[in-house]
Write an enzyme that holds these catalytic residues in place. Structure first.
Site, short mmCIF file in Angstrom:
data_model
loop_
_atom_site.label_atom_id
_atom_site.label_comp_id
_atom_site.label_asym_id
_atom_site.label_seq_id
_atom_site.Cartn_x
_atom_site.Cartn_y
_atom_site.Cartn_z
N ASP A 62 4.16 -11.93 27.01
CA ASP A 62 2.92 -12.92 26.89
C ASP A 62 2.22 -12.88 28.45
O ASP A 62 2.97 -12.69 29.42
CB ASP A 62 3.75 -14.56 27.04
CG ASP A 62 2.59 -15.76 27.05
OD1 ASP A 62 2.87 -16.67 26.17
OD2 ASP A 62 1.78 -15.43 27.95
N ARG A 80 -0.76 -18.31 13.70
CA ARG A 80 -1.97 -18.67 13.13
C ARG A 80 -2.39 -17.27 12.27
O ARG A 80 -2.21 -16.26 12.54
CB ARG A 80 -3.08 -18.66 14.02
CG ARG A 80 -3.32 -20.14 14.57
CD ARG A 80 -3.91 -21.10 13.68
NE ARG A 80 -3.90 -22.35 14.17
CZ ARG A 80 -2.95 -23.14 13.81
NH1 ARG A 80 -2.08 -22.93 13.02
NH2 ARG A 80 -3.30 -24.63 14.14
N ALA A 136 4.63 -26.95 10.38
CA ALA A 136 4.57 -28.39 10.98
C ALA A 136 5.24 -29.48 10.06
O ALA A 136 5.20 -30.69 10.36
CB ALA A 136 3.48 -29.06 11.56
N ARG A 179 5.39 -22.71 24.09
CA ARG A 179 6.57 -23.66 23.38
C ARG A 179 7.37 -23.22 22.57
O ARG A 179 8.57 -23.42 22.44
CB ARG A 179 5.64 -25.17 23.07
CG ARG A 179 5.16 -26.20 24.15
CD ARG A 179 4.26 -27.21 23.66
NE ARG A 179 3.18 -26.67 23.13
CZ ARG A 179 2.10 -26.48 23.84
NH1 ARG A 179 1.97 -26.93 24.92
NH2 ARG A 179 0.90 -26.10 23.19
N ILE A 180 6.75 -22.64 21.43
CA ILE A 180 7.41 -22.31 20.27
C ILE A 180 8.38 -21.08 20.49
O ILE A 180 9.38 -21.05 19.98
CB ILE A 180 6.59 -22.21 18.91
CG1 ILE A 180 5.98 -23.66 18.47
CG2 ILE A 180 7.09 -21.80 17.74
CD1 ILE A 180 4.80 -23.75 17.75
N HIS A 218 1.65 -22.63 4.87
CA HIS A 218 1.57 -23.21 5.96
C HIS A 218 2.23 -24.73 6.29
O HIS A 218 1.86 -25.66 6.53
CB HIS A 218 -0.10 -23.68 6.41
CG HIS A 218 -0.33 -23.81 7.64
ND1 HIS A 218 -1.55 -23.06 8.18
CD2 HIS A 218 0.15 -24.33 8.77
CE1 HIS A 218 -1.71 -23.44 9.38
NE2 HIS A 218 -0.78 -24.13 9.85
N LEU A 219 3.56 -24.34 6.16
CA LEU A 219 4.49 -25.53 6.37
C LEU A 219 5.24 -25.76 7.85
O LEU A 219 6.03 -26.52 8.01
CB LEU A 219 5.72 -25.28 5.38
CG LEU A 219 5.47 -25.30 3.81
CD1 LEU A 219 6.72 -25.26 2.96
CD2 LEU A 219 4.52 -26.63 3.46
N GLU A 270 -6.91 -19.34 3.92
CA GLU A 270 -5.88 -20.49 3.47
C GLU A 270 -6.78 -21.48 2.53
O GLU A 270 -7.68 -22.11 2.93
CB GLU A 270 -5.21 -21.30 4.62
CG GLU A 270 -4.33 -20.36 5.50
CD GLU A 270 -3.39 -20.90 6.27
OE1 GLU A 270 -3.43 -22.12 6.71
OE2 GLU A 270 -2.72 -20.21 6.90
N CYS A 291 4.43 -17.29 11.90
CA CYS A 291 4.32 -19.01 11.69
C CYS A 291 3.20 -19.21 12.83
O CYS A 291 3.43 -20.57 13.07
CB CYS A 291 5.44 -19.51 11.63
SG CYS A 291 6.94 -19.13 10.44
P1 NAD Z 1 1.60 -22.55 23.11
O1 NAD Z 1 0.31 -22.57 23.84
O2 NAD Z 1 2.65 -23.30 23.98
O3 NAD Z 1 2.03 -21.02 23.43
C1 NAD Z 1 1.19 -19.87 22.94
C2 NAD Z 1 1.32 -18.73 24.09
O4 NAD Z 1 0.77 -17.61 23.59
C3 NAD Z 1 1.07 -19.04 25.52
O5 NAD Z 1 2.11 -18.89 26.48
C4 NAD Z 1 0.06 -18.03 25.69
O6 NAD Z 1 0.08 -17.56 26.99
C5 NAD Z 1 0.35 -16.79 24.84
N1 NAD Z 1 -0.80 -15.88 24.47
C6 NAD Z 1 -2.12 -15.91 24.53
N2 NAD Z 1 -2.66 -14.87 24.43
C7 NAD Z 1 -1.87 -13.78 24.25
C8 NAD Z 1 -1.56 -12.54 24.03
N3 NAD Z 1 -2.91 -11.78 23.77
N4 NAD Z 1 -0.28 -12.03 23.74
C9 NAD Z 1 0.74 -12.55 23.78
N5 NAD Z 1 0.80 -13.90 24.09
C10 NAD Z 1 -0.61 -14.57 24.32
O7 NAD Z 1 1.53 -22.75 21.62
P2 NAD Z 1 2.54 -23.19 20.61
O8 NAD Z 1 2.80 -24.64 20.59
O9 NAD Z 1 3.94 -22.23 21.05
O10 NAD Z 1 2.00 -22.59 19.34
C11 NAD Z 1 2.02 -21.13 19.26
C12 NAD Z 1 1.16 -21.03 17.91
O11 NAD Z 1 1.79 -21.50 16.74
C13 NAD Z 1 -0.23 -21.71 17.87
O12 NAD Z 1 -1.24 -20.44 17.39
C14 NAD Z 1 -0.13 -22.82 17.01
O13 NAD Z 1 -1.47 -23.15 16.61
C15 NAD Z 1 0.57 -22.26 15.91
N6 NAD Z 1 1.57 -23.28 15.20
C16 NAD Z 1 1.57 -23.22 14.02
C17 NAD Z 1 2.14 -24.12 13.08
C18 NAD Z 1 2.48 -23.81 11.62
O14 NAD Z 1 2.43 -25.02 10.84
N7 NAD Z 1 2.80 -22.60 11.15
C19 NAD Z 1 2.79 -25.02 13.82
C20 NAD Z 1 2.68 -25.28 15.06
C21 NAD Z 1 1.96 -24.52 15.96
#
Ligand code: NAD
Length: 306
Positions: free
Chosen positions: A172, A233, A283, A152-153, A280-281, A262, A231
């Site tokens: 990916d 984990r 969201a 998604r992101i 960790h901003l 953290e 941004c």
């Molecule tokens: P998502 O599940 O939509 O996308 C994650 C992608 O990573 C998936 O498409 C998956 O196939 C891929 N992936 C898994 N293993 C992989 C690898 N070894 N190499 C490459 N790609 C791989 O998740 P998202 O909503 O896009 O979120 C992504 C990350 O951002 C998550 O870890 C989430 O926790 C984090 N996040 C952080 C914040 C923040 O406050 N900084 C906010 C929202 C999300």
């Protein structure tokens, strides 16, 4: 599923409470509980909603004799012991979509802040120094942005940075080259990505295959001066290796929102002049907080109707 009494143990937008109250669910908001207080309190509830502050440990889950469901208002469930929950037949659900735009926008800000030293120039100017010499930036036009994790992101980051004229490449394991192409990303294996990227941004979960993905070996395969953005984990970037690369010039900058520990205490990294960092901003926008609160409560209602 019958849900009658929900505990919300982290600060959450009131949209969540409003939605649940309309279905006559008893909702109690009790934030900042100590672990012992949470263990005591959880006994009375059949559902728990958390953001990231509450640690839903084995002890909490085992104490929740009536507990049926734990909702995480956000995407990552790393603060919940999912294994124990599953063993105890407690469902764990999340609200994955609500944070997407907020996290994608912060990532784009990091890319741009590494290209143009706005943060450093601003703090120098505020300290009373008019310095035009030290802060020459670079344009992102025609630079290559590698996006690791095209979920998604990652996709939203791609679309936005394409508007700045960046070439977007990415990897990916669960996305096909055709799907990547549909949002303008040239799919490549990691070994091809490292030497091509000017900027690398991670959008992956913290799992076995992503722990320490950016490390001294992978950094040394990159172009000299590569800029790293995380941004996603903490733990996906090996912080000691990153610091070494920043000091040697192998890495030209880092934009970090998440950290191995953290709150982060690695001051040498935080205070490094080539690092732009936030606590960790990802969201933390008004809109995202409303969206995750609504998303998790609507999921509860769907569960009740199923
Ligand atoms: P998502 O599940 O939509 O996308 C994650 C992608 O990573 C998936 O498409 C998956 O196939 C891929 N992936 C898994 N293993 C992989 C690898 N070894 N190499 C490459 N790609 C791989 O998740 P998202 O909503 O896009 O979120 C992504 C990350 O951002 C998550 O870890 C989430 O926790 C984090 N996040 C952080 C914040 C923040 O406050 N900084 C906010 C929202 C999300």
């Amino acid at each position: 599923m019958n849900i009658s009494k929900v505990l919300i143990s982290d600060a959450l937008d009131k949209a969540a409470v409003d939605i649940l109250l309309k279905r006559n669910i008893i909702v109690d908001v009790k934030t900042k509980l100590t672990p012992a207080e949470l263990i005591e309190t959880i006994k009375d509830y059949d559902a728990l909603i958390v953001r990231s502050a509450t640690r839903v440990t084995k002890e909490v889950i085992e104490a929740g004799k009536k507990l049926k469901v734990i909702g995480r208002a956000g995407v990552g469930v790393d603060n919940i012991d999912v294994e124990t929950a599953t063993k105890n037949r407690v469902l764990v659900i999340n609200a994955p979509g609500g944070n997407t735009i907020a996290a994608a926008e912060l990532t784009c800000i990091m890319v741009l802040s590494l290209a143009r030293p706005v943060v450093a120039a601003c703090s120098k100017l505020k300290s009373g120094v008019w310095d035009k010499e030290s802060f020459k930036g670079s344009e992102v036009l025609d630079k290559t942005l590698a996006i690791i994790g095209l979920g998604r992101i990652g996709r939203e980051v791609a679309r936005r940075m394409q508007a700045f004229g960046m070439r977007t490449i990415g990897y990916d394991p669960f996305v096909t080259p055709d799907v990547a192409q549909s949002f303008g990303v040239e799919f490549m294996e990691l070994e091809k990505i490292w030497p091509l990227a000017d900027y690398i941004t991670l959008h992956v979960p913290l799992i076995e295959s992503t722990r320490g993905l950016i490390n001294s070996v992978t950094l040394n395969k990159c172009k000299k001066g590569v800029k790293i953005i995380n941004c996603s984990r903490g733990g996906t970037v090996d912080e000691k290796s990153l610091l070494e690369a920043l000091n040697s010039g192998q890495a030209g900058g880092a934009g970090l929102d998440v950290f191995e520990e953290e709150p982060c205490k690695f001051t040498e990294l935080l205070e490094h002049p080539k690092v732009v960092c936030t606590p960790h901003l990802g969201a933390s926008t008004k809109e995202a907080q409303i969206k995750v609160a609504e998303e998790i409560s609507f999921q509860f209602l769907t569960l009740m109707d199923s």
